[in-house]
Design a protein around this motif. Structure first.
Motif, short mmCIF file in Angstrom:
data_model
loop_
_atom_site.label_atom_id
_atom_site.label_comp_id
_atom_site.label_asym_id
_atom_site.label_seq_id
_atom_site.Cartn_x
_atom_site.Cartn_y
_atom_site.Cartn_z
N ALA A 134 104.85 -2.87 45.48
CA ALA A 134 104.75 -2.38 44.10
C ALA A 134 104.52 -0.88 44.02
O ALA A 134 104.30 -0.35 42.94
CB ALA A 134 103.61 -3.12 43.39
N SER A 135 104.57 -0.18 45.16
CA SER A 135 104.26 1.24 45.17
C SER A 135 105.18 2.05 44.26
O SER A 135 104.74 2.97 43.56
CB SER A 135 104.35 1.80 46.59
N GLY A 136 106.47 1.72 44.25
CA GLY A 136 107.40 2.45 43.41
C GLY A 136 107.05 2.31 41.93
O GLY A 136 107.14 3.27 41.17
N VAL A 137 106.63 1.11 41.54
CA VAL A 137 106.22 0.87 40.16
C VAL A 137 104.93 1.63 39.85
O VAL A 137 104.78 2.21 38.77
CB VAL A 137 106.03 -0.63 39.91
N ILE A 138 104.01 1.66 40.80
CA ILE A 138 102.75 2.39 40.61
C ILE A 138 103.01 3.88 40.39
O ILE A 138 102.48 4.49 39.44
CB ILE A 138 101.82 2.18 41.82
N PHE A 139 103.84 4.47 41.24
CA PHE A 139 104.18 5.87 41.06
C PHE A 139 104.95 6.07 39.75
O PHE A 139 104.82 7.11 39.10
CB PHE A 139 105.01 6.38 42.24
N GLY A 140 105.73 5.07 39.36
CA GLY A 140 106.45 5.14 38.10
C GLY A 140 105.50 5.19 36.92
O GLY A 140 105.69 5.99 35.99
N TYR A 141 104.46 4.35 36.93
CA TYR A 141 103.49 4.36 35.84
C TYR A 141 102.74 5.70 35.79
O TYR A 141 102.40 6.19 34.72
CB TYR A 141 102.50 3.22 35.99
N LEU A 142 102.48 6.26 36.97
CA LEU A 142 101.80 7.55 37.02
C LEU A 142 102.68 8.63 36.37
O LEU A 142 102.21 9.43 35.54
CB LEU A 142 101.48 7.93 38.46
N GLY A 143 103.97 8.64 36.73
CA GLY A 143 104.89 9.58 36.12
C GLY A 143 105.03 9.34 34.62
O GLY A 143 105.16 10.28 33.83
N LEU A 144 104.99 8.07 34.22
CA LEU A 144 105.07 7.71 32.81
C LEU A 144 103.90 8.29 32.03
O LEU A 144 104.09 8.88 30.96
CB LEU A 144 105.08 6.18 32.69
N LEU A 145 102.70 8.14 32.55
CA LEU A 145 101.51 8.62 31.85
C LEU A 145 101.48 10.13 31.74
O LEU A 145 101.16 10.69 30.67
CB LEU A 145 100.24 8.11 32.55
N VAL A 146 101.82 10.81 32.85
CA VAL A 146 101.82 12.28 32.81
C VAL A 146 102.85 12.79 31.80
O VAL A 146 102.54 13.64 30.95
CB VAL A 146 102.14 12.86 34.21
N THR A 147 104.07 12.26 31.87
CA THR A 147 105.12 12.73 30.98
C THR A 147 104.86 12.33 29.54
O THR A 147 105.12 13.10 28.60
CB THR A 147 106.49 12.17 31.43
N ARG A 148 104.31 11.13 29.34
CA ARG A 148 103.97 10.69 27.98
C ARG A 148 102.93 11.62 27.38
O ARG A 148 102.99 11.94 26.19
CB ARG A 148 103.46 9.25 28.01
N GLY A 149 101.98 12.04 28.20
CA GLY A 149 100.98 12.97 27.70
C GLY A 149 101.59 14.28 27.23
O GLY A 149 101.13 14.90 26.27
N LEU A 150 102.65 14.71 27.91
CA LEU A 150 103.30 15.98 27.56
C LEU A 150 104.22 15.83 26.36
O LEU A 150 104.14 16.60 25.41
CB LEU A 150 104.10 16.50 28.77
N VAL A 151 105.12 14.83 26.39
CA VAL A 151 106.11 14.72 25.32
C VAL A 151 105.52 14.21 24.01
O VAL A 151 106.05 14.49 22.93
CB VAL A 151 107.30 13.83 25.75
N GLU A 152 104.42 13.45 24.09
CA GLU A 152 103.79 12.95 22.87
C GLU A 152 102.54 13.75 22.51
O GLU A 152 101.86 13.41 21.55
CB GLU A 152 103.42 11.47 23.05
#
Length: 217
Positions: A134-152
């Motif tokens: 599940a590591s790819g998904v974990i890193f994906g969620y991390l990227g999701l949170l960082v980018t969501r913080g920026l774009v939203e």
């Protein structure tokens, strides 16, 4: 329920400190905690039938058609108990905050992350390897949170991602090429998938009400 009511509820759940926010976070935490026993059950079945058999059957085998189904199944498989233990807590943490942003967005974001990470590994990975975890998904969620913080412009999401990054900073080097038997491609592409998902499924900011410019005499 109207779309306006749904949007208002989502907006309230996104605001730090509100009752709706804590309720959403609590539900997400319980849900992610329920996912982990399923992963342990799958690993127990793999060990029971012969360690590694499920991994080969459901893992990603780069460049091979019979390994393409691993794009869907590989995040649920792990190469032993230590591998699963190492992914369990980070998955709960990042998954909770990703899910708290909305169930529908979470499902679609997870699909994009799995697709980008899984297909990317299938195209560029070592054809002599079987990739699971599940590591790819974990890193994906991390990227999701960082980018969501920026774009939203959500400093809460950005702060959470930064905090988790500090907790697991020693894992971040795994997005770079290494001699260790880890799929750094899956990690890096998962992170990219999270960035893409955050942009695609970003919450639209409400437009300011138009001013009435009618002149009255």
């Amino acid at each position: 329920m109207s779309y306006g009511a749904d949007a208002a509820r989502a907006e309230a759940a996104a605001k730090f400190g509100t009752d709706a926010f804590y309720a959403s976070l609590g539900r997400a935490f319980v849900t992610m905690c329920a996912v982990i026993p399923v992963l342990f059950l799958i690993e127990a079945i793999d060990v029971g039938i012969g360690a590694g058999q499920l991994d080969v059957a459901g893992g990603i085998i780069p460049h091979r058609i019979d390994g393409l189904d691993g794009v869907l199944f590989s995040p649920f498989l792990h190469a032993g108990w230590d591998h699963l233990y190492g992914n369990a807590v980070p998955l709960i943490l990042v998954g909770t905050f990703a899910l708290a942003g909305g169930t529908k967005r979470f499902i679609w974001s997870t699909a994009v992350i799995m697709l980008v990470s899984g297909l990317g590994v299938w195209f560029v990975g070592d054809p002599n390897s079987v990739v699971v975890g599940a590591s790819g998904v974990i890193f994906g969620y991390l990227g999701l949170l960082v980018t969501r913080g920026l774009v939203e412009r959500s400093w809460w999401n950005f702060g959470v991602a930064a905090f988790i990054g500090l907790l697991y900073w020693y894992q971040l080097y795994n997005i770079l090429p290494t001699d260790q038997p880890v799929s750094w491609q899956g990690h890096l592409l998962g992170l990219l998938g999270g960035v893409i998902a955050a942009v695609l499924f970003r919450r639209k900011r409400p437009r300011p009400a138009k001013l009435d410019t009618t002149l009255n005499f």
